[in-house]
Design a protein around this motif. Structure first.
Motif, PDB file in Angstrom:
ATOM      1  N   GLN A 667      12.150  -7.683   4.348  1.00 29.13           N
ATOM      2  CA  GLN A 667      13.604  -7.772   4.318  1.00 29.13           C
ATOM      3  C   GLN A 667      14.278  -6.509   3.943  1.00 29.13           C
ATOM      4  O   GLN A 667      15.104  -6.074   4.217  1.00 29.13           O
ATOM      5  CB  GLN A 667      13.819  -8.765   3.460  1.00 29.13           C
ATOM      6  CG  GLN A 667      13.701 -10.220   4.275  1.00 29.13           C
ATOM      7  CD  GLN A 667      14.247 -11.515   3.329  1.00 29.13           C
ATOM      8  OE1 GLN A 667      14.251 -11.313   2.169  1.00 29.13           O
ATOM      9  NE2 GLN A 667      14.037 -12.960   4.006  1.00 29.13           N
ATOM     10  N   MET A 668      13.579  -5.942   2.753  1.00 23.58           N
ATOM     11  CA  MET A 668      13.847  -4.722   2.387  1.00 23.58           C
ATOM     12  C   MET A 668      13.888  -3.439   3.015  1.00 23.58           C
ATOM     13  O   MET A 668      14.534  -2.329   2.762  1.00 23.58           O
ATOM     14  CB  MET A 668      13.308  -4.597   1.016  1.00 23.58           C
ATOM     15  CG  MET A 668      13.460  -5.431  -0.331  1.00 23.58           C
ATOM     16  SD  MET A 668      12.501  -4.943  -1.662  1.00 23.58           S
ATOM     17  CE  MET A 668      13.057  -3.413  -2.133  1.00 23.58           C
ATOM     18  N   GLY A 669      13.087  -3.638   4.136  1.00 19.68           N
ATOM     19  CA  GLY A 669      13.134  -2.459   5.006  1.00 19.68           C
ATOM     20  C   GLY A 669      11.727  -1.666   4.762  1.00 19.68           C
ATOM     21  O   GLY A 669      11.809  -0.706   5.188  1.00 19.68           O
ATOM     22  N   VAL A 670      10.651  -2.062   3.571  1.00 17.58           N
ATOM     23  CA  VAL A 670       9.474  -1.257   3.581  1.00 17.58           C
ATOM     24  C   VAL A 670       8.741  -1.324   4.606  1.00 17.58           C
ATOM     25  O   VAL A 670       8.536  -2.157   5.685  1.00 17.58           O
ATOM     26  CB  VAL A 670       8.498  -2.276   2.547  1.00 17.58           C
ATOM     27  CG1 VAL A 670       7.293  -1.691   2.303  1.00 17.58           C
ATOM     28  CG2 VAL A 670       9.196  -2.450   0.992  1.00 17.58           C
ATOM     29  N   ASN A 671       7.999  -0.221   4.974  1.00 19.32           N
ATOM     30  CA  ASN A 671       7.298   0.295   6.193  1.00 19.32           C
ATOM     31  C   ASN A 671       6.036  -0.345   6.314  1.00 19.32           C
ATOM     32  O   ASN A 671       5.214  -0.994   7.182  1.00 19.32           O
ATOM     33  CB  ASN A 671       7.330   1.634   6.555  1.00 19.32           C
ATOM     34  CG  ASN A 671       8.553   2.584   6.474  1.00 19.32           C
ATOM     35  OD1 ASN A 671       9.004   3.242   5.492  1.00 19.32           O
ATOM     36  ND2 ASN A 671       9.399   2.055   7.718  1.00 19.32           N
ATOM     37  N   TYR A 672       5.177  -0.084   5.180  1.00 24.57           N
ATOM     38  CA  TYR A 672       3.745  -0.666   5.006  1.00 24.57           C
ATOM     39  C   TYR A 672       3.541  -1.252   3.831  1.00 24.57           C
ATOM     40  O   TYR A 672       3.917  -1.125   2.819  1.00 24.57           O
ATOM     41  CB  TYR A 672       2.909   0.831   5.063  1.00 24.57           C
ATOM     42  CG  TYR A 672       3.010   1.559   6.557  1.00 24.57           C
ATOM     43  CD1 TYR A 672       2.447   1.016   7.619  1.00 24.57           C
ATOM     44  CD2 TYR A 672       3.897   2.450   6.534  1.00 24.57           C
ATOM     45  CE1 TYR A 672       2.629   1.780   8.903  1.00 24.57           C
ATOM     46  CE2 TYR A 672       4.139   3.247   7.623  1.00 24.57           C
ATOM     47  CZ  TYR A 672       3.496   2.917   8.805  1.00 24.57           C
ATOM     48  OH  TYR A 672       3.782   3.667   9.861  1.00 24.57           O
ATOM     49  N   ILE A 673       2.629  -2.199   3.845  1.00 20.44           N
ATOM     50  CA  ILE A 673       2.204  -2.910   2.481  1.00 20.44           C
ATOM     51  C   ILE A 673       0.536  -2.840   2.688  1.00 20.44           C
ATOM     52  O   ILE A 673      -0.160  -2.610   3.869  1.00 20.44           O
ATOM     53  CB  ILE A 673       2.508  -4.460   2.644  1.00 20.44           C
ATOM     54  CG1 ILE A 673       1.964  -5.235   3.932  1.00 20.44           C
ATOM     55  CG2 ILE A 673       4.020  -4.556   2.570  1.00 20.44           C
ATOM     56  CD1 ILE A 673       2.205  -6.723   3.651  1.00 20.44           C
ATOM     57  N   GLN A 674       0.031  -2.992   1.277  1.00 21.08           N
ATOM     58  CA  GLN A 674      -1.297  -3.061   1.076  1.00 21.08           C
ATOM     59  C   GLN A 674      -1.707  -3.831   0.109  1.00 21.08           C
ATOM     60  O   GLN A 674      -1.020  -4.252  -0.819  1.00 21.08           O
ATOM     61  CB  GLN A 674      -1.791  -1.542   0.628  1.00 21.08           C
ATOM     62  CG  GLN A 674      -3.311  -1.109   0.478  1.00 21.08           C
ATOM     63  CD  GLN A 674      -3.414   0.142   0.014  1.00 21.08           C
ATOM     64  OE1 GLN A 674      -2.536   0.927   0.096  1.00 21.08           O
ATOM     65  NE2 GLN A 674      -4.705   0.387  -0.281  1.00 21.08           N
ATOM     66  N   GLY A 675      -2.927  -4.571   0.101  1.00 23.03           N
ATOM     67  CA  GLY A 675      -3.338  -5.306  -0.857  1.00 23.03           C
ATOM     68  C   GLY A 675      -4.297  -6.449  -0.388  1.00 23.03           C
ATOM     69  O   GLY A 675      -4.567  -6.628   0.642  1.00 23.03           O
ATOM     70  N   PHE A 676      -4.694  -7.491  -1.200  1.00 22.44           N
ATOM     71  CA  PHE A 676      -5.944  -8.583  -0.747  1.00 22.44           C
ATOM     72  C   PHE A 676      -4.810  -9.629   0.173  1.00 22.44           C
ATOM     73  O   PHE A 676      -5.451 -10.366   0.828  1.00 22.44           O
ATOM     74  CB  PHE A 676      -6.174  -9.135  -2.215  1.00 22.44           C
ATOM     75  CG  PHE A 676      -7.330  -8.462  -2.747  1.00 22.44           C
ATOM     76  CD1 PHE A 676      -8.335  -8.737  -2.634  1.00 22.44           C
ATOM     77  CD2 PHE A 676      -6.925  -7.534  -3.679  1.00 22.44           C
ATOM     78  CE1 PHE A 676      -9.580  -8.006  -3.021  1.00 22.44           C
ATOM     79  CE2 PHE A 676      -7.917  -6.744  -4.135  1.00 22.44           C
ATOM     80  CZ  PHE A 676      -9.096  -6.848  -4.104  1.00 22.44           C
ATOM     81  N   GLN A 677      -3.643  -9.700   0.134  1.00 20.47           N
ATOM     82  CA  GLN A 677      -2.839 -10.457   1.020  1.00 20.47           C
ATOM     83  C   GLN A 677      -3.082  -9.878   2.383  1.00 20.47           C
ATOM     84  O   GLN A 677      -3.069 -10.760   3.372  1.00 20.47           O
ATOM     85  CB  GLN A 677      -1.262 -10.525   0.579  1.00 20.47           C
ATOM     86  CG  GLN A 677      -0.542 -11.445   1.536  1.00 20.47           C
ATOM     87  CD  GLN A 677      -1.049 -12.982   1.597  1.00 20.47           C
ATOM     88  OE1 GLN A 677      -1.504 -13.497   0.430  1.00 20.47           O
ATOM     89  NE2 GLN A 677      -0.806 -13.805   2.382  1.00 20.47           N
ATOM     90  N   VAL A 678      -3.625  -8.573   2.556  1.00 16.14           N
ATOM     91  CA  VAL A 678      -3.528  -7.890   3.818  1.00 16.14           C
ATOM     92  C   VAL A 678      -5.119  -7.830   4.200  1.00 16.14           C
ATOM     93  O   VAL A 678      -5.314  -8.422   5.226  1.00 16.14           O
ATOM     94  CB  VAL A 678      -2.749  -6.737   3.854  1.00 16.14           C
ATOM     95  CG1 VAL A 678      -2.971  -5.962   5.203  1.00 16.14           C
ATOM     96  CG2 VAL A 678      -1.484  -6.475   3.438  1.00 16.14           C
ATOM     97  N   GLN A 679      -5.858  -7.467   3.222  1.00 17.36           N
ATOM     98  CA  GLN A 679      -7.251  -7.186   3.503  1.00 17.36           C
ATOM     99  C   GLN A 679      -7.901  -6.864   2.424  1.00 17.36           C
ATOM    100  O   GLN A 679      -7.483  -5.948   1.812  1.00 17.36           O
ATOM    101  CB  GLN A 679      -7.644  -6.307   4.851  1.00 17.36           C
ATOM    102  CG  GLN A 679      -8.965  -6.288   5.098  1.00 17.36           C
ATOM    103  CD  GLN A 679      -9.262  -5.029   5.766  1.00 17.36           C
ATOM    104  OE1 GLN A 679      -8.597  -4.099   5.988  1.00 17.36           O
ATOM    105  NE2 GLN A 679     -10.429  -4.809   6.445  1.00 17.36           N
TER     106      GLN A 679
END
Length: 692
Positions: A667-679
């Motif tokens: 919702q904030m408009g962050v382009n990319y995320i990373q972490g254990f929730q992802v992989q």
């Protein structure tokens, strides 16, 4: 189709890596997808040439190799030959487009284990079952080799104990001496055990004792011999008689029956009352330590406490008298390990105290370690037992400013804590030791890093950076791992500090970048483009000219394409070397590389940093994720995000481990995320697919 069926209950496949040699990466992906969908958590690496296979086998550990039929740069016979040389136990399967009996015969003739195919679902199921069979067989073979190695180690230790035993021991097969130890040869006056081997036992028994021994052996073979020692006479080399009391027992090894004759020596030391062993007590120890503290010393002087592990159980097992006798033998053995300047004190029933001087802390550590290990290998013979003792040791290197009683109390507490936690340990305590030990540990880690680089025991792990905007391009963050000499995989946090302290980051940076460039080259024909993020150290940042010259040479054969390689720099390090950082990042951009500022947002001039460094990405510091619900942090993050967007910089938020946080970041408009929730990060060996 030809092929033995797999076991009815194949072993569970865990942490399994399969190497697929084929022209197409899609083949490797298809096999991995099928195996994972079938419930087998395997990873599949991909290679195309015999050179890549050799690199992979040299650097990584694989459980199975599938070689495609007709592979131009890796023919099956060459692959089998390479495996026989580098990993003889590794099973190899022929991978064919279409299954045929002739291909199976050719595969078996080449040394492969079988043939598999991926032409349809039925053949993929056959491939799965054959792979499980070979993986199970490979695991069983590894376990068999481990068991054999342990057996060999046990037999070696048994022979060492036999050779060092104070008991005279002889093993007799069919009336002939098959094995004797040095104590037996010494008892009969022979210079070597070899002089006794192959002699008939009865030739060594005196004439008046032969009838008695023959009758005892006859009853022993029938299982009717009385238990207990037998008194008789043996003949020494010169013909003199030796009166002995021996335990004669029948045993079996590897299905063969033999007679073991054990002669315990007469007691040489009689335990007496308190102090009868010649040592002094606690008061004498404290007085001596006090004198040492007032005298100048140039070497490493230390108080050392030695405690018998589980002494109560030891005494209960041997009895009061024999436990005391065994401890006296331990004291005698300890004296042989001391220098003339060292002092020994008995401070309790099962504890000794030493005052020792060694060249330095390393020599003190060596003394404690060898004493702890070698004491367990000794056999202390008492009247009724053969006792083995394990001990724990605490050593306290002292300085003139310390108090004797404080040193004694701290050290005795430390050694008793070691005993209560399982024993068989040693520990160096005190302020002097702590500083030196920390320095030594760091130095040892640095040596491990150098050795790991030389022996190719570094590994790369890749963690996905997921797009929240539907970007089809794949993004991966490179994480460094090191496999120690014991096979344990260490994360970067376990060794990076030592690398920084001992100036090894430049070598690590270049090793990682070299590996990533190989990966990029290998993925050039992949269906989907990818961006690989590589962290760069402060050591490299401080030498921009040298690094750019090296990188230019590394990419000369294949110039970088936009966004396929992204160099990450921590914000605070950029801030400390801003002029060099501007020069380096400018040169990297000109070469086609992209730049990312990581750990962004914690510096005093984060907004100004965006003006100086033309970054393509900014990755926020993990504190922003950890304190996501903090209003001030959230406000600061929003401001920094807006500033990055105004400069067309993509934003990345790491350490995302909560689905709710992920939704709010979107919702904030962050382009990319990373972490254990992802992989979670995955380690791969020279695979074309960073996902493993």
């Amino acid at each position: 189709m030809v092929g033995n069926p797999p076991a009815q209950n194949p072993a569970t496949v865990t942490n399994t890596v399969i190497l697929v040699a084929s022209d197409s990466e899609n083949t490797a992906k298809r096999i991995e997808s099928h195996m994972r969908n079938a419930g087998h958590p395997v990873r599949v690496a991909w290679a195309t040439t015999i050179e890549e296979i050799e690199d992979a086998l040299s650097e990584g550990f694989f459980d199975l190799l599938l070689c495609a039929q007709g592979l131009q740069h890796a023919p099956l016979p060459d692959v089998v030959g390479l495996c026989s040389k580098l990993n003889p136990d590794l099973p190899v399967l022929l991978l064919a487009d279409q299954y045929s009996d002739n291909a199976t015969l050719q595969a078996l003739a080449s040394g492969a284990r079988d043939q598999v195919s991926y032409e349809d679902d039925r053949h993929m199921r056959h491939l799965e079952l054959i792979c499980l069979r070979e993986l199970s067989n490979h695991q069983n073979l590894r376990e068999l080799k481990t068991a054999r190695a342990r057996l060999q180690d046990f037999e070696s230790r048994h022979n060492e104990l036999l050779a060092s035993s104070v008991d005279a021991v002889a093993q007799i097969q069919e009336g002939i001496l098959a094995t004797v130890n040095p104590a037996f040869a010494q008892l009969l006056g022979y210079a070597s055990e070899e002089d006794l081997i192959s002699l008939p036992l009865m030739d060594l028994v005196s004439a008046e004792s032969q009838a008695k021994i023959k009758e005892h052996l006859k009853l022993l073979n029938k299982g009717k011999a009385k238990k207990g020692p037998v008194e008789f006479n043996l003949l020494k080399e010169g013909g003199a008689k030796a009166s002995v009391v021996a335990q004669i027992e029948q045993n079996r090894i590897n299905g063969e029956t033999f007679i073991e004759l054990t002669i315990r020596p007469e007691r040489r030391t009689k335990p007496g009352n308190s102090g009868g062993d010649g040592t002094s007590g606690r008061v004498a120890f404290l007085d001596a330590l006090g004198e040492k503290l007032t005298a100048p010393h140039t070497q490493c002087s230390a108080a050392v406490f030695i405690a018998v592990d589980a002494h109560d159980s030891f005494e209960e097992r041997l009895g009061f008298h024999d436990a005391e006798e065994a401890f006296v033998h331990l004291i005698e053995w300890t004296r042989t390990r001391l220098t003339p300047q060292d002092q020994l004190f008995r401070v309790s029933t099962g504890e000794l105290a030493l005052l020792v001087e060694r060249k330095d802390l390393a020599e003190l550590e060596k003394f404690c370690d060898s004493y702890c290990r070698e004491s367990r290998q000794q056999i202390f013979a008492t009247k009724n037992h053969e006792a083995q003792v394990s001990v724990s040791i605490a050593a306290h290197p002292y300085q003139e400013t310390e108090q004797a009683l404080n040193i004694a109390n701290e050290t005795i507490r430390a050694v008793r804590k070691l005993v209560s936690s399982g024993g068989k340990q040693h520990l160096i305590i005190g302020a002097t030791a702590q500083n030196s030990v920390e320095e030594r540990v760091e130095s040892e880690k640095a040596e491990q890093i150098k050795k790991a680089l030389e022996e190719n025991r570094m590994r790369l792990s890749y963690q996905s950076i997921a797009s929240l905007e539907g970007d089809t391009r794949q993004h991966y963050d490179v994480l460094l791992r090191m496999v120690d000499e014991g096979g344990t995989e260490l994360t970067a946090s376990d060794f990076i500090h030592s690398a920084e302290k001992f100036g090894l980051m430049r070598d690590l940076d270049r090793w990682v970048i070299n590996r990533v460039l190989k990966l990029i080259e290998k993925r050039k024909s992949a269906d989907v483009g990818s961006s690989v993020f590589v962290k760069v150290s402060e050591e490299t940042l401080k030498d921009p000219e040298g690094f750019i010259a090296w990188l230019a040479e590394a990419v000369k054969a294949r110039p970088l394409k936009a966004d396929e390689l992204v160099f990450e720099f921590q914000e605070l390090r950029l801030q400390n070397h801003i002029r060099k950082a501007k020069s380096l990042t400018k040169s990297l951009r000109e070469m086609g590389a992209y730049v990312a500022i990581e750990h962004f947002g914690v510096g005093t001039g984060s907004l100004q940093m965006l003006e100086h460094i033309p970054a393509n990405y900014v990755k926020f510091h993990p504190d922003f994720t950890r304190n996501f619900n903090d209003k001030e942090q959230f406000k600061k993050m929003s401001q920094l995000m807006e500033a990055a967007k105004q400069r067309s910089m993509k934003t990345i938020v790491s350490h995302v481990e909560d689905a709710n946080v992920m939704a709010r970041l979107w919702q904030m408009g962050v382009n990319y995320i990373q972490g254990f929730q992802v992989q979670e990060p995955e380690v791969v060996q020279l695979t074309a697919d960073p996902r493993g």
